[in-house]
Structures are given as structure tokens and as C-alpha cells.
Design a protein around this motif. Sequence first.
Motif, mmCIF file in Angstrom:
data_model
loop_
_atom_site.group_PDB
_atom_site.id
_atom_site.type_symbol
_atom_site.label_atom_id
_atom_site.label_comp_id
_atom_site.label_asym_id
_atom_site.label_seq_id
_atom_site.Cartn_x
_atom_site.Cartn_y
_atom_site.Cartn_z
ATOM 1 N N HIS A 239 -88.024 0.648 -50.806
ATOM 2 C CA HIS A 239 -86.804 1.377 -51.147
ATOM 3 C C HIS A 239 -86.275 2.154 -49.938
ATOM 4 O O HIS A 239 -85.080 2.118 -49.634
ATOM 5 C CB HIS A 239 -87.103 2.312 -52.320
ATOM 6 N N ALA B 204 -82.845 1.530 -47.807
ATOM 7 C CA ALA B 204 -81.860 2.604 -47.630
ATOM 8 C C ALA B 204 -81.475 2.743 -46.160
ATOM 9 O O ALA B 204 -80.290 2.846 -45.829
ATOM 10 C CB ALA B 204 -82.416 3.920 -48.160
ATOM 11 N N LEU C 169 -79.439 -0.313 -45.123
ATOM 12 C CA LEU C 169 -78.100 -0.247 -45.715
ATOM 13 C C LEU C 169 -77.205 0.720 -44.927
ATOM 14 O O LEU C 169 -76.042 0.422 -44.659
ATOM 15 C CB LEU C 169 -78.194 0.156 -47.180
ATOM 16 N N VAL D 236 -73.856 -0.564 -42.856
ATOM 17 C CA VAL D 236 -72.549 0.017 -43.174
ATOM 18 C C VAL D 236 -71.935 0.640 -41.925
ATOM 19 O O VAL D 236 -70.729 0.526 -41.677
ATOM 20 C CB VAL D 236 -72.673 1.042 -44.318
ATOM 21 N N THR E 67 -74.608 -6.442 -46.615
ATOM 22 C CA THR E 67 -74.425 -5.167 -47.306
ATOM 23 C C THR E 67 -74.616 -5.340 -48.803
ATOM 24 O O THR E 67 -75.307 -4.541 -49.453
ATOM 25 C CB THR E 67 -73.035 -4.585 -47.013
ATOM 26 N N TRP E 68 -74.018 -6.384 -49.373
ATOM 27 C CA TRP E 68 -74.176 -6.632 -50.807
ATOM 28 C C TRP E 68 -75.632 -6.935 -51.150
ATOM 29 O O TRP E 68 -76.142 -6.458 -52.173
ATOM 30 C CB TRP E 68 -73.285 -7.792 -51.259
ATOM 31 N N LEU F 294 -78.380 -5.945 -49.496
ATOM 32 C CA LEU F 294 -79.161 -4.710 -49.383
ATOM 33 C C LEU F 294 -78.851 -3.743 -50.523
ATOM 34 O O LEU F 294 -79.755 -3.068 -51.043
ATOM 35 C CB LEU F 294 -78.908 -4.038 -48.037
ATOM 36 N N ALA F 295 -77.589 -3.672 -50.928
ATOM 37 C CA ALA F 295 -77.223 -2.784 -52.028
ATOM 38 C C ALA F 295 -77.869 -3.243 -53.334
ATOM 39 O O ALA F 295 -78.360 -2.419 -54.121
ATOM 40 C CB ALA F 295 -75.707 -2.728 -52.175
ATOM 41 N N ALA F 296 -77.894 -4.552 -53.569
ATOM 42 C CA ALA F 296 -78.538 -5.072 -54.782
ATOM 43 C C ALA F 296 -80.038 -4.777 -54.768
ATOM 44 O O ALA F 296 -80.623 -4.374 -55.789
ATOM 45 C CB ALA F 296 -78.291 -6.572 -54.907
ATOM 46 N N PHE G 297 -81.476 -2.286 -53.155
ATOM 47 C CA PHE G 297 -81.620 -0.837 -53.305
ATOM 48 C C PHE G 297 -81.525 -0.439 -54.775
ATOM 49 O O PHE G 297 -82.317 0.372 -55.266
ATOM 50 C CB PHE G 297 -80.545 -0.130 -52.473
ATOM 51 N N ILE G 298 -80.573 -1.014 -55.486
ATOM 52 C CA ILE G 298 -80.422 -0.693 -56.913
ATOM 53 C C ILE G 298 -81.624 -1.202 -57.698
ATOM 54 O O ILE G 298 -82.132 -0.517 -58.601
ATOM 55 C CB ILE G 298 -79.100 -1.266 -57.451
ATOM 56 N N SER H 42 -84.484 1.089 -57.104
ATOM 57 C CA SER H 42 -84.229 2.362 -57.789
ATOM 58 C C SER H 42 -84.598 2.260 -59.264
ATOM 59 O O SER H 42 -85.245 3.157 -59.819
ATOM 60 C CB SER H 42 -82.761 2.759 -57.654
#
Length: 126
Positions: free
Chosen positions: A9, A13, A16, A20, A53-54, A56-58, A60-61, A64
Motif C-alpha cells: 500500500h 502510494a 502514484l 502524477v 496512473t489508473w 496504481l490508483a486501482a 491503491f484502492i 485500502s
Amino acid sequence: MENVVLVIHLLLAMALIGVVLLQRSEGGGLGIGGGGGGVVSGRSAATALGKITWFLAAGFIATSITLTIFAAQNSAGQSVIDRLGAPAPAAESGATDGALPPASDLLPPSSGSSGSATPLTPPRAE
């Protein structure tokens, strides 16, 4: 297992944030404006950094949500409010009975016991 997910995680982060910051600014917030990606549509072509980015964001979620599930499984099953009415834990060694001292011990000495009847005054500014 929790530590492994937590490390993943944190790495996601940091990655990500880095991805960005590497992306170029398009001059508008929320995908508004910028670039001539198309005359009719407001969408620009997806770049490699955008896809990363998408991804890594997926991730990360997902981590989480996984950490939230782990925390829910390890919870005590009682709220803090429920534990307020519970009896106090056993007294530490060295304490007599674990009770609070009498209130008279917590108060400052009265003016009669100090020998002078005049109250203390703050110093004057001269």
C-alpha cells in the motif's frame, strides 16, 4: 499478511504520487481544456502515464479495502462507548487500592493555612 499488504500500500502510494507529478499539466482542472486532442471531443488520447496512473490508483484502492477488512477482523467487537461503563483494570503494583486520592489533597492550600490573610496579587508593571 497485514504487514505485506501495508508495505504494498505504501509503495503504491509513493509510486502514484510520483507518476502524477511526472504528468504534464493540461492547463485545466478536472480534464477541462488543454491540448488539441480532438476537435469535437474533449477527451485526449490515453498516454502511458495515464494508464499507469489508473493501474496504481486501482491497486491503491484495493489495498485500502483489504487493510480495512483486516482492521475489522481484528477489532474487539465493542465500541469505545461500550467500554466506558466497564470496571477499571486491576491496579498497578505500588498503588494502594487504585482509587483516586481525596479531593482535599488535589486542591491548593487555603489562605488560612499559609499564615497570611491577604491574597496574592500580580506584580505591577512600572
